[in-house]
Design a protein around this motif. Structure first.
Motif, short mmCIF file in Angstrom:
data_model
loop_
_atom_site.label_atom_id
_atom_site.label_comp_id
_atom_site.label_asym_id
_atom_site.label_seq_id
_atom_site.Cartn_x
_atom_site.Cartn_y
_atom_site.Cartn_z
N LYS A 121 4.78 -3.52 -28.27
CA LYS A 121 6.03 -4.24 -28.06
C LYS A 121 6.35 -4.44 -26.57
O LYS A 121 6.96 -5.43 -26.19
N ALA A 122 5.99 -3.47 -25.73
CA ALA A 122 6.35 -3.48 -24.31
C ALA A 122 5.82 -4.73 -23.62
O ALA A 122 4.71 -5.18 -23.89
N GLN A 123 6.63 -5.26 -22.74
CA GLN A 123 6.23 -6.39 -21.92
C GLN A 123 5.84 -5.95 -20.51
O GLN A 123 5.30 -6.73 -19.73
N ARG A 124 6.13 -4.66 -20.20
CA ARG A 124 5.90 -4.19 -18.84
C ARG A 124 5.49 -2.71 -18.84
O ARG A 124 6.04 -1.90 -19.58
N LEU A 125 4.53 -2.41 -17.99
CA LEU A 125 4.11 -1.04 -17.76
C LEU A 125 4.31 -0.74 -16.28
O LEU A 125 3.89 -1.52 -15.43
N LEU A 126 4.98 0.36 -15.99
CA LEU A 126 5.22 0.81 -14.62
C LEU A 126 4.34 2.01 -14.37
O LEU A 126 4.32 2.95 -15.19
N TYR A 127 3.60 2.00 -13.27
CA TYR A 127 2.67 3.09 -12.98
C TYR A 127 3.08 3.73 -11.65
O TYR A 127 2.99 3.10 -10.60
N PHE A 128 3.53 4.98 -11.72
CA PHE A 128 3.94 5.72 -10.53
C PHE A 128 2.86 6.71 -10.15
O PHE A 128 2.38 7.47 -11.00
N SER A 129 2.51 6.70 -8.87
CA SER A 129 1.44 7.57 -8.40
C SER A 129 1.68 7.95 -6.96
O SER A 129 2.33 7.21 -6.21
N THR A 130 1.14 9.09 -6.58
CA THR A 130 1.15 9.50 -5.17
C THR A 130 -0.27 9.91 -4.80
O THR A 130 -1.03 10.40 -5.65
N CYS A 131 -0.61 9.68 -3.54
CA CYS A 131 -1.97 9.95 -3.06
C CYS A 131 -1.91 10.79 -1.79
O CYS A 131 -1.07 10.53 -0.92
N GLY A 132 -2.81 11.73 -1.67
CA GLY A 132 -2.89 12.53 -0.46
C GLY A 132 -3.38 11.71 0.72
O GLY A 132 -2.93 11.88 1.85
N GLY A 133 -4.32 10.80 0.46
CA GLY A 133 -4.86 9.93 1.50
C GLY A 133 -4.45 8.49 1.27
O GLY A 133 -3.41 8.22 0.69
N PHE A 134 -5.32 7.59 1.71
CA PHE A 134 -5.04 6.16 1.58
C PHE A 134 -6.12 5.53 0.69
O PHE A 134 -7.30 5.68 0.96
N VAL A 135 -5.70 4.85 -0.36
CA VAL A 135 -6.65 4.22 -1.27
C VAL A 135 -6.53 2.71 -1.31
O VAL A 135 -7.41 2.02 -1.81
N GLY A 136 -5.43 2.19 -0.81
CA GLY A 136 -5.25 0.73 -0.77
C GLY A 136 -5.37 0.09 -2.15
O GLY A 136 -4.78 0.55 -3.11
N GLN A 137 -6.17 -0.94 -2.22
CA GLN A 137 -6.35 -1.68 -3.48
C GLN A 137 -7.37 -1.03 -4.40
O GLN A 137 -7.68 -1.58 -5.45
N ARG A 138 -7.90 0.13 -4.02
CA ARG A 138 -8.94 0.78 -4.83
C ARG A 138 -8.38 1.94 -5.64
O ARG A 138 -9.02 2.98 -5.77
N HIS A 139 -7.20 1.77 -6.19
CA HIS A 139 -6.61 2.82 -7.03
C HIS A 139 -7.17 2.63 -8.44
O HIS A 139 -6.64 1.90 -9.25
N LEU A 140 -8.30 3.27 -8.69
CA LEU A 140 -9.01 3.08 -9.95
C LEU A 140 -8.19 3.53 -11.15
O LEU A 140 -8.35 3.00 -12.25
N GLU A 156 2.37 -7.27 -18.29
CA GLU A 156 2.66 -7.00 -16.88
C GLU A 156 2.53 -5.52 -16.57
O GLU A 156 3.08 -4.68 -17.27
N SER A 157 1.80 -5.22 -15.50
CA SER A 157 1.68 -3.84 -15.01
C SER A 157 2.03 -3.84 -13.53
O SER A 157 1.52 -4.65 -12.77
N VAL A 158 2.90 -2.92 -13.15
CA VAL A 158 3.39 -2.83 -11.78
C VAL A 158 3.09 -1.43 -11.25
O VAL A 158 3.39 -0.44 -11.91
N SER A 159 2.50 -1.37 -10.05
CA SER A 159 2.16 -0.10 -9.43
C SER A 159 3.17 0.26 -8.35
O SER A 159 3.53 -0.56 -7.51
#
Length: 188
Positions: A121-140, A156-159
């Motif tokens: 049913k959901a139209q949107r997924l929100l993904y919350f994350s924290t990183c020790g370093g820098f991953v940029g666009q490579r957040h697998l 829709e998925s939003v990071s």
């Protein structure tokens, strides 16, 4: 209903937990169900559980308790996943949960011509994350979850990601506070 899937292994010490909880406060979310994955008795699928799941699925019988999490996931209006960046993706507990909710005939299905269609049913997924370093666009981890969400019918998925928290431990709280302030500007 917003379903918040908390895979914050460090519990209340988790920056990821503080980040997503700040978002919920800022949004004033009232109808929220929080699943703390570390408090559930989740186990990986094995031959026996797959055999039972496949038998029930083939009959279209999703009333068994083994489908409870999948039904909850399917029926949520919005999905929020909170998981730290962990070994290039996310903690394995989240993968086990995602296996539990990815059920043919319940959260996705196949058409007669073999196309996969999502049933959520959901139209949107929100993904919350924290990183020790820098991953940029490579957040697998986010990329995996975004593709799975699309398969399950969530368009829709939003990071929301905070990076660099372990580079200078003295700056950790300041970086978290800045990210929360940014949430307030974007969503306030």
């Amino acid at each position: 209903m917003l379903l918040a899937i908390d895979c914050c292994i460090r519990g209340d010490d988790s920056a990821t937990r503080k980040y997503y909880q700040a978002y919920l406060r800022l949004q004033g979310e009232k109808d929220v169900q929080v699943l703390e994955l570390s408090k559930l008795a989740l186990t990986p699928l094995n031959y026996q559980t797959l055999k039972q799941r496949d038998a029930l699925s083939s009959q279209g019988d999703f009333s068994h308790d083994m489908f409870r999490l999948a039904r909850q996931f399917r029926d949520a209006d919005t999905i929020l996943i909170a998981a730290p960046f962990w070994d290039l993706s996310f903690p394995s507990l989240l993968k086990i949960y995602l296996e539990q909710v990815s059920v043919n005939g319940l959260t996705f299905a196949y058409t007669a011509d073999g196309r996969c269609v999502g049933c959520c049913k959901a139209q949107r997924l929100l993904y919350f994350s924290t990183c020790g370093g820098f991953v940029g666009q490579r957040h697998l981890g986010f990329e995996y979850v975004k593709e799975l969400a699309a398969m399950l019918g969530i368009p829709e998925s939003v990071s929301y990601t905070i990076e660099g928290l372990d580079i200078d431990p003295a700056q950790r709280e300041r970086l978290l506070e800045q990210a929360i302030e940014q949430l307030g500007r974007e969503n306030g």
